[in-house]
Design an enzyme around this catalytic site. Structure first.
Site, PDB file in Angstrom:
ATOM      1  N   HIS A 122       4.925   6.431   8.118  1.00 18.29           N
ATOM      2  CA  HIS A 122       4.361   6.093   9.631  1.00 18.29           C
ATOM      3  C   HIS A 122       4.813   7.481  10.032  1.00 18.29           C
ATOM      4  CE1 HIS A 122       5.109   2.118   7.490  1.00 18.29           C
ATOM      5  NE2 HIS A 122       6.787   2.797   7.213  1.00 18.29           N
ATOM      6  N   SER A 153       1.208  -0.676  -0.333  1.00 19.48           N
ATOM      7  CA  SER A 153       0.240   0.254  -0.354  1.00 19.48           C
ATOM      8  C   SER A 153       1.110   1.455   0.298  1.00 19.48           C
ATOM      9  CB  SER A 153      -0.779  -0.226   1.318  1.00 19.48           C
ATOM     10  OG  SER A 153      -0.097  -0.084   2.461  1.00 19.48           O
ATOM     11  N   LYS A 167       7.773   4.409  13.519  1.00 13.77           N
ATOM     12  CA  LYS A 167       8.707   3.280  13.023  1.00 13.77           C
ATOM     13  C   LYS A 167       9.765   4.029  12.124  1.00 13.77           C
ATOM     14  CE  LYS A 167       6.707  -0.409  10.338  1.00 13.77           C
ATOM     15  NZ  LYS A 167       5.846  -1.111   9.132  1.00 13.77           N
ATOM     16  N   HIS A 226       5.491   5.904   0.932  1.00  9.53           N
ATOM     17  CA  HIS A 226       6.407   5.491   0.422  1.00  9.53           C
ATOM     18  C   HIS A 226       5.115   3.548  -0.299  1.00  9.53           C
ATOM     19  CE1 HIS A 226       6.763   4.259   4.522  1.00  9.53           C
ATOM     20  NE2 HIS A 226       7.034   2.740   3.710  1.00  9.53           N
ATOM     21  N   LYS A 243      -7.137  -2.443   2.966  1.00 10.18           N
ATOM     22  CA  LYS A 243      -6.909  -2.106   3.850  1.00 10.18           C
ATOM     23  C   LYS A 243      -7.773  -0.974   4.365  1.00 10.18           C
ATOM     24  CE  LYS A 243      -3.182  -5.499   4.625  1.00 10.18           C
ATOM     25  NZ  LYS A 243      -1.863  -5.446   6.089  1.00 10.18           N
ATOM     26  N   GLN A 245       1.640   4.554   1.951  1.00 13.05           N
ATOM     27  CA  GLN A 245       1.887   4.174   3.204  1.00 13.05           C
ATOM     28  C   GLN A 245       3.077   5.485   3.792  1.00 13.05           C
ATOM     29  OE1 GLN A 245       3.587   0.654   5.070  1.00 13.05           O
ATOM     30  NE2 GLN A 245       2.435  -0.002   3.464  1.00 13.05           N
ATOM     31  N   ARG A 262      -2.620   4.111   5.347  1.00 14.04           N
ATOM     32  CA  ARG A 262      -2.804   3.627   4.107  1.00 14.04           C
ATOM     33  C   ARG A 262      -3.295   5.288   3.494  1.00 14.04           C
ATOM     34  NH1 ARG A 262      -2.742  -0.876   7.584  1.00 14.04           N
ATOM     35  NH2 ARG A 262      -1.410  -2.324   7.522  1.00 14.04           N
ATOM     36  N   GLU A 306      12.824   3.173   9.468  1.00 13.10           N
ATOM     37  CA  GLU A 306      13.578   2.185   9.377  1.00 13.10           C
ATOM     38  C   GLU A 306      13.839   2.097   7.769  1.00 13.10           C
ATOM     39  OE1 GLU A 306       8.916   0.574   7.954  1.00 13.10           O
ATOM     40  OE2 GLU A 306       9.632   0.744   5.830  1.00 13.10           O
TER      41      GLU A 306
END
Length: 410
Positions: A108, A104, A131, A267, A292, A106, A286, A133
């Site tokens: 964070h 998706s 989050k 991203h 979802k 999205q 999302r 990453e």
């Protein structure tokens, strides 16, 4: 209780629809035999203590959740410094992703945003953590990452009529007038983006169909347009995520390369196999390319509207041990070391804090003054703080092994 040796982790596979299936999935070879299933996609392999898929360890004849061991013995498991900084929890989560279809669109949240989202909607935002990453490519990886530079973004709106239809033209006029001035343009980009993602489903469906029809008659397609047409069967009724291919940077990673995905960065991973390390969170906001829960308003409000591709991962080489690479992101929760295709002995100094070891596809002997283990492909070990007092050595064969620590001097 004193944990004098590393603890072998029994980790979980996540069967998301976008994952590769059967032996095509890198995770198929990492998972235990009873987790292998040719019918279900094998999308992610989780190594950590997040409540959605916590690892377990075997103590005697019983399996115990790793998170409970840490909560019951935080100083012995984590070390006092990690415990004081992050509380009785493993501060990072390691994953392996095997991607057959795009994830998706999205972003964070940062720490403050995560706390607010968790407080207002705990069902969709299961924890209060941020989050950040990093993604380390195992195979060739394609992804969308961050907004294009301003002039490229303006070119997209001028060249794609279906994209223009989704935004109020007066906003686009303001954007066009700011060409060459990205700092002043950012507030306008924010309004343009909110207008775009707030489009009603009927308008998105009509514009998506127009886009599919036009691209089918176009001679030379860009890589982004190839991706859009490849998604027609899945999103034939339209999806706002399709139009993000014109807004975001299309990034390709070769094996060993990495990117940092900061909180608030829009991203989507598109294809490939990668190792991902992040703060211990599963908060995802999302907006498209998904069935979802979509949270358009929250995503538009948390996004960083920096224009242009910004990769903040530093990849260092230790030339005393040439195959040891360190992936350093601007975060306090993790520091990732990769040992690749080497038979050199690597000495890991003593520490007061825990570490995580994960073998992607190598067999390695890991030895200390008091303990030794044979690390096999797909295996992960939690090395408690009380087992780090003498340091240890790694003697790998050809393959890839990851070692993650908490950078307390960050």
């Amino acid at each position: 209780m004193t944990f004098a040796a590393p603890l072998k982790l029994y980790c979980q596979v996540m069967h998301y629809p976008w994952g590769k299936r059967g032996a095509d999935s890198l995770i198929f070879n990492l998972a235990a035999a009873n987790q292998r299933d040719f019918k279900l996609p094998m999308a992610e392999f989780w190594i950590g203590t997040h409540t959605n898929a916590p690892a377990t360890v075997k103590l005697g004849e019983q399996l115990s959740p790793l998170d409970e061991l840490i909560k019951n013995h935080p100083s012995e498991m984590l070390g006092n410094d990690v415990y004081e900084q992050f509380g009785p929890q493993m501060p990072f989560l390691l994953k392996v992703l095997s991607i057959a279809e795009p994830l998706s669109i999205q972003a964070h949240p940062n720490k403050q945003q995560a706390e607010e989202l968790h407080r207002s909607d705990p069902a969709n935002y299961p924890d209060a953590n941020h989050k950040p990453e990093i993604a380390i490519a195992i195979s060739r990886v394609e992804m969308l990452l961050g907004f294009k530079p301003l002039d490229n973004l303006i070119s997209s709106f001028r060249q794609v009529p279906e994209l223009r239809e989704l935004v109020e033209y007066s906003l686009l006029e303001q954007l066009y007038l700011l060409k060459g001035n990205p700092l002043r343009a950012r507030p306008v980009v924010e309004r343009v983006y909110l207008d775009l993602v707030s489009s009603n489903s009927e308008t998105i469906a009509v514009c998506s169909q127009k886009l599919f029809n036009r691209l089918k008659t176009k001679g030379q397609l860009s890589p982004q347009e190839v991706w859009i047409l490849s998604l027609e069967n899945r999103y034939g009724r339209g999806d706002i995520g399709l139009f993000h291919f014109f807004l975001l940077n299309l990034v390709t990673l070769q094996p060993g390369e990495a990117v940092f995905v900061a909180p608030k960065t829009v991203h989507a991973y598109l294809s490939g196999d990668l190792v991902e390390c992040m703060a211990n969170s599963d908060n995802v906001v999302r907006v498209g390319l998904t069935n979802k829960f979509r949270d358009v308003r929250s995503l538009a409000s948390i996004v960083d509207y920096h224009l242009g591709y910004n990769n903040a991962v530093s990849i260092r080489r230790d030339y005393s041990s040439p195959d040891l690479g360190t992936y350093q992101a601007p975060v306090a929760e993790f520091l990732v070391h990769a040992l690749c295709c080497s038979e050199a002995r690597v000495e890991i100094p003593r520490s007061e804090c825990f570490e995580l070891l994960f073998s992607l596809d190598t067999k390695a002997m890991v030895t200390s003054f008091l303990w030794s283990i044979e690390l096999k492909p797909g295996e992960a070990y939690f090395v408690p703080a009380t087992a780090m007092h003498h340091g240890y050595a790694i003697e790998p064969t050809d393959g890839r092994l990851f070692r993650i620590e908490v950078p307390l001097n960050y």
